[in-house]
Design a protein around this motif. Structure first.
Motif, PDB file in Angstrom:
ATOM      1  N   MET A   1      42.078 -36.359  18.617  1.00  0.00           N
ATOM      2  CA  MET A   1      42.787 -36.895  17.600  1.00  0.00           C
ATOM      3  C   MET A   1      44.173 -37.709  18.186  1.00  0.00           C
ATOM      4  N   THR A   2      44.381 -38.666  17.252  1.00  0.00           N
ATOM      5  CA  THR A   2      45.500 -39.405  17.459  1.00  0.00           C
ATOM      6  C   THR A   2      46.804 -38.812  17.102  1.00  0.00           C
ATOM      7  N   PHE A   3      47.746 -38.895  17.960  1.00  0.00           N
ATOM      8  CA  PHE A   3      48.981 -38.344  18.228  1.00  0.00           C
ATOM      9  C   PHE A   3      50.055 -39.301  18.014  1.00  0.00           C
ATOM     10  N   VAL A   4      51.292 -38.869  17.295  1.00  0.00           N
ATOM     11  CA  VAL A   4      52.488 -39.562  17.060  1.00  0.00           C
ATOM     12  C   VAL A   4      53.539 -39.003  17.247  1.00  0.00           C
ATOM     13  N   GLN A   5      54.503 -39.676  17.873  1.00  0.00           N
ATOM     14  CA  GLN A   5      55.635 -38.930  18.372  1.00  0.00           C
ATOM     15  C   GLN A   5      56.907 -39.805  17.589  1.00  0.00           C
ATOM     16  N   LEU A   6      57.851 -39.104  16.766  1.00  0.00           N
ATOM     17  CA  LEU A   6      58.987 -39.765  16.230  1.00  0.00           C
ATOM     18  C   LEU A   6      60.231 -39.435  17.072  1.00  0.00           C
ATOM     19  N   ILE A   7      60.910 -40.401  17.451  1.00  0.00           N
ATOM     20  CA  ILE A   7      62.173 -40.328  18.112  1.00  0.00           C
ATOM     21  C   ILE A   7      63.266 -40.705  17.108  1.00  0.00           C
ATOM     22  N   ASP A   8      64.104 -39.808  16.875  1.00  0.00           N
ATOM     23  CA  ASP A   8      65.387 -40.159  16.018  1.00  0.00           C
ATOM     24  C   ASP A   8      66.481 -39.985  16.559  1.00  0.00           C
ATOM     25  N   CYS A   9      67.232 -41.206  16.580  1.00  0.00           N
ATOM     26  CA  CYS A   9      68.545 -41.074  17.097  1.00  0.00           C
ATOM     27  C   CYS A   9      69.538 -42.126  16.465  1.00  0.00           C
ATOM     28  N   LYS A  10      70.965 -41.801  16.774  1.00  0.00           N
ATOM     29  CA  LYS A  10      71.934 -42.661  16.258  1.00  0.00           C
ATOM     30  C   LYS A  10      72.709 -43.208  17.316  1.00  0.00           C
ATOM     31  N   THR A  11      72.940 -44.716  17.411  1.00  0.00           N
ATOM     32  CA  THR A  11      73.495 -45.411  18.321  1.00  0.00           C
ATOM     33  C   THR A  11      74.229 -46.549  17.710  1.00  0.00           C
ATOM     34  N   SER A  12      74.969 -46.997  18.177  1.00  0.00           N
ATOM     35  CA  SER A  12      75.883 -48.061  17.931  1.00  0.00           C
ATOM     36  C   SER A  12      75.628 -49.316  18.823  1.00  0.00           C
ATOM     37  N   VAL A  92      47.835 -36.862  14.046  1.00  0.00           N
ATOM     38  CA  VAL A  92      47.456 -37.586  12.773  1.00  0.00           C
ATOM     39  C   VAL A  92      46.306 -37.360  12.197  1.00  0.00           C
ATOM     40  N   VAL A  93      46.670 -36.849  10.865  1.00  0.00           N
ATOM     41  CA  VAL A  93      45.192 -36.298  10.074  1.00  0.00           C
ATOM     42  C   VAL A  93      44.761 -37.314   8.982  1.00  0.00           C
ATOM     43  N   ARG A  94      45.437 -38.220   8.933  1.00  0.00           N
ATOM     44  CA  ARG A  94      44.856 -39.507   8.144  1.00  0.00           C
ATOM     45  C   ARG A  94      45.446 -40.885   8.600  1.00  0.00           C
ATOM     46  N   ASP A  95      44.511 -41.806   8.817  1.00  0.00           N
ATOM     47  CA  ASP A  95      44.924 -42.863   9.467  1.00  0.00           C
ATOM     48  C   ASP A  95      44.373 -44.145   8.609  1.00  0.00           C
ATOM     49  N   GLN A  97      43.850 -47.745   7.462  1.00  0.00           N
ATOM     50  CA  GLN A  97      44.134 -49.105   7.610  1.00  0.00           C
ATOM     51  C   GLN A  97      43.866 -49.762   6.538  1.00  0.00           C
ATOM     52  N   LEU A  98      44.813 -50.052   5.436  1.00  0.00           N
ATOM     53  CA  LEU A  98      44.143 -50.392   3.970  1.00  0.00           C
ATOM     54  C   LEU A  98      43.610 -51.832   4.244  1.00  0.00           C
ATOM     55  N   ASN A  99      44.168 -52.974   4.925  1.00  0.00           N
ATOM     56  CA  ASN A  99      43.955 -54.250   5.085  1.00  0.00           C
ATOM     57  C   ASN A  99      42.588 -54.449   5.707  1.00  0.00           C
ATOM     58  N   THR A 100      42.353 -53.577   6.814  1.00  0.00           N
ATOM     59  CA  THR A 100      40.972 -53.496   7.215  1.00  0.00           C
ATOM     60  C   THR A 100      40.043 -52.988   6.191  1.00  0.00           C
ATOM     61  N   ASP A 101      40.196 -51.949   5.520  1.00  0.00           N
ATOM     62  CA  ASP A 101      39.403 -51.472   4.735  1.00  0.00           C
ATOM     63  C   ASP A 101      38.970 -52.517   3.483  1.00  0.00           C
TER      64      ASP A 101
END
Length: 235
Positions: A1-12, A92-95, A97-101
């Protein structure tokens, strides 16, 4: 199963962060397991940055995190952030790819529909088609329908999609076409021959999600030769 990691940060210090990501890509070349990375900046808060990194699986993501280069870059990244970055791990439970479809659906409609009215939901009215085998470009959805109807009238055919690659607003499809020449086509009387050819089509999509432009590459000259429409050349 595809896996996605979100990295959330604050930086100037976004420019330095961007350079840091370039350095990680260079240092992990040939070793990293990440397949796709997207960095987004919050429109309402320029210091809020989110990076989305895709992996083939959770296990591959963990293997990537254990690379010494990843550990060093992470420590440098924390130093650039105003707060400690947060991580969200997602299976990822749904992927979709609308343009490809949509591109794949185009080839299905060309073969299976009694008429070509379903193209209205796939192709913009101002479609622009490029085909080196035609003297003039195809301009407009009605023109495209007429071209397809000419092929549908001359052949019983199928498309088999071999490969699809999507990038930005474009989808490239490599296809295989098999047909029986059952009726007149471009002035060539029906031969009853089984014919085939391969080709590649690149579709560009508009903001509506419909196809607005297409580039077609295939061996029409070879097809004409197999139908007996060309005289053999003398060497």
């Amino acid at each position: 199963m595809t896996f996605v990691q979100l990295i959330d940060c604050k930086t100037s210090r976004f420019e330095e962060m961007d350079q840091l990501m370039d350095r990680w890509v260079e240092q992990t070349k040939g070793k990293r397991t990440a397949t796709h990375a997207v960095v987004g900046r919050d429109r309402s808060d320029a210091s809020h940055v989110v990076e989305i990194v895709e992996f083939p699986s959770y296990e591959e993501a963990m293997r990537n995190s254990q690379l010494p280069e990843t550990d060093r870059i992470f420590r440098d990244m924390v130093a650039l952030c105003e707060e400690v970055p947060t991580f969200t791990d997602l299976d990822v439970v749904r992927d979709a790819q609308l343009n490809t479809d949509t591109a794949r659906r185009f080839f299905e409609v060309a073969v299976t529909s009694d008429d070509l009215s379903p193209l209205t939901g796939l192709v913009e009215e101002h479609y622009h088609g490029h085909d080196p085998a035609n003297e003039q470009d195809v301009l407009g959805l009605d023109h495209l329908r007429r071209d397809l109807d000419e092929w549908r009238g001359g052949f019983d055919f199928t498309f088999r999609v071999e490969d699809q690659i999507a990038e930005g607003d474009r989808v490239c499809t490599r296809w295989n076409w098999k047909a029986v020449h059952r009726a007149d086509f471009l002035g060539i009387p029906a031969t009853g021959k089984d014919v085939s050819m391969t080709g590649t089509t690149i579709f560009r999509f508009g903001d509506s999600g419909k196809i607005v432009e297409g580039w077609w590459e295939y061996d029409r000259l070879g097809l004409m030769a197999r139908l007996g429409a060309l005289e053999p050349t003398e060497l």
